[in-house]
Design an enzyme around this catalytic site. Structure first.
Site, PDB file in Angstrom:
ATOM      1  N   PRO A  75       0.820  -1.214   0.000  1.00 32.89           N
ATOM      2  CA  PRO A  75       0.000   0.000   0.000  1.00 32.89           C
ATOM      3  C   PRO A  75       0.853   1.263   0.000  1.00 32.89           C
ATOM      4  O   PRO A  75       1.890   1.333   0.677  1.00 32.89           O
ATOM      5  CB  PRO A  75      -0.807  -0.137   1.305  1.00 32.89           C
ATOM      6  N   CYS A  76       0.393   2.246  -0.758  1.00 35.61           N
ATOM      7  CA  CYS A  76       1.241   3.397  -1.065  1.00 35.61           C
ATOM      8  C   CYS A  76       0.706   4.701  -0.496  1.00 35.61           C
ATOM      9  O   CYS A  76       1.239   5.754  -0.804  1.00 35.61           O
ATOM     10  CB  CYS A  76       1.370   3.535  -2.582  1.00 35.61           C
ATOM     11  N   GLN A  77      -0.340   4.660   0.340  1.00 30.48           N
ATOM     12  CA  GLN A  77      -0.972   5.908   0.742  1.00 30.48           C
ATOM     13  C   GLN A  77       0.009   6.858   1.430  1.00 30.48           C
ATOM     14  O   GLN A  77      -0.099   8.061   1.311  1.00 30.48           O
ATOM     15  CB  GLN A  77      -2.153   5.642   1.684  1.00 30.48           C
ATOM     16  N   ASN A 114       5.027   0.542  -7.047  1.00 30.13           N
ATOM     17  CA  ASN A 114       4.501   1.517  -6.103  1.00 30.13           C
ATOM     18  C   ASN A 114       4.282   2.843  -6.822  1.00 30.13           C
ATOM     19  O   ASN A 114       4.518   2.949  -8.022  1.00 30.13           O
ATOM     20  CB  ASN A 114       5.457   1.682  -4.910  1.00 30.13           C
TER      21      ASN A 114
END
Length: 371
Positions: A75-77, A114
């Site tokens: 996850p790249c948030q 990513n």
């Protein structure tokens, strides 16, 4: 190779990356995804038996099989332009779980993807340190930012791609497409090539009432992709705003008296919001809230200055977004409308994944007996 190469997909989402690799001959033998709706979509397309629905940190190391390839996008948030950019965001630590799986599965190659900002993060530097003298020191890394449009995707979406190999350095795939076809490459694919011919007025605003059971839980779906071509019911004020926006335009084309106060007072920035796509160019990035025109350039591209009756004043449908992400029409979907939109927006464009898959497959074939 005499057998098709095996792979594990981590943080698999609905399976956009898996779809690209499957198209190039890879066989998924394990996948991990914690979001139920996304895991159900993956299971509906690739099989429930090898999907681990749950927290990757709870996947026992002893249950991880050895494979030829590990892929995935933690996850790249925390890295995203839209995120908090907080180096201590716990979601930024999930790449370490990715490395744990790589160490246990001992793939000959791994692919990590990513957001563009990942390469400028402190976590990326830690990844390089692990390759230098840590968990993945056997692997040679190549990395860079690839633009999906350069690989036949009708979308200008940049992604960081890292390829780790213990069978020799593997360069990133070279582009196959370019803007206007310069350099002898094919021209970029366009919005027209993906969505022209779909009904400009969807016949429904809802999904069918179908439900199925995945992982012991009841879930909406699976739905055929054609069921995703549903519309919305915007307010008259919204329709009036849309009507002023030409292809390639955005909120600055809307008269002041139709703008919300926040936009009237903010004369700079956020140039793509309330934007309209262009037929003969790739779309901008399809995000998770593409069904909200205030979030980006998501209005349908059909608009003619001298023929108001021919303007299509709506946002793109879920089907149109899925096509711009390169999902094939035989892909099926599970979840609510919002959950499916999130799956579409979070996915790696299938065409970009396939380009990386072809590059990886080439090297597996060249060195088939590496331990």
């Amino acid at each position: 190779m005499t057998e098709r190469p095996t792979m594990i997909d981590l943080f698999a989402g609905c399976g956009g990356m898996t779809q690209g690799f499957v198209q190039e001959g890879f066989v998924p033998v394990k996948a991990v995804e914690w979001d139920l709706a996304a895991a159900a979509t993956y299971a509906a397309n690739f099989g429930e038996d090898h999907m681990h629905w749950g927290d990757i940190a709870q996947w026992p190391t002893e249950d991880i099989p050895e494979v030829d390839l590990v892929i995935g996008g933690p996850p790249c948030q925390g890295f995203s332009n839209l995120g908090s950019k907080d180096v201590n965001d716990p979601r930024n630590k999930l790449w370490k779980e990715y490395l744990r799986v790589v160490a246990a599965a001992r793939p000959r190659i791994f692919v990590l993807e990513n957001v563009q900002r990942f390469m400028r993060s402190s976590e990326f530097q830690l990844l390089l340190d692990e390759a230098d003298h840590g968990m993945i020191s056997e692997y040679t890394l190549t990395y860079g930012v690839l633009l999906a449009a350069d690989y036949g995707v009708a979308q200008r979406r940049p992604r960081t791609i890292v390829i780790g190999s213990r069978i020799g350095e593997i360069p990133l795939p070279g582009p196959t497409h370019a803007k206007d076809g310069v350099g002898g490459l094919r021209p970029w694919e366009t919005v027209r090539s993906r969505i022209e011919g779909l009904a400009v007025k969807p016949k429904t605003t809802s999904l069918p009432q179908t439900r199925s059971t995945f992982f012991g839980e009841s879930m909406p779906g699976p739905f055929k992709s054609s069921a995703l071509h549903f519309g919305r019911q915007p307010r008259e004020l919204s329709l009036a705003r849309y009507d002023h926006v030409p292809p390639g335009g955005g909120r600055f084309d809307v008269p002041d008296h139709l703008l919300p106060r926040c936009w009237r007072e903010k004369k700079t920035g956020t140039t793509d919001v309330m934007g309209r796509m262009q037929w003969d160019a790739p779309s901008l990035t399809i995000r998770t809230e593409f069904f909200k025109p205030e979030k980006g350039q998501y209005l349908h591209p059909q608009w003619e200055a001298d023929k108001p009756q021919r303007r299509v004043n709506r946002v793109i449908t879920h089907l149109e977004a899925a096509r711009l992400q390169d999902f094939p029409d035989d892909f099926v979907w599970c979840g609510s409308k919002t959950e499916i939109a999130k799956q579409i927006g979070n996915a790696v464009p299938v065409g970009l994944a396939a380009a990386v898959a072809r590059q990886v497959a080439r090297h597996l074939v060249e060195i088939p007996n590496a331990a």
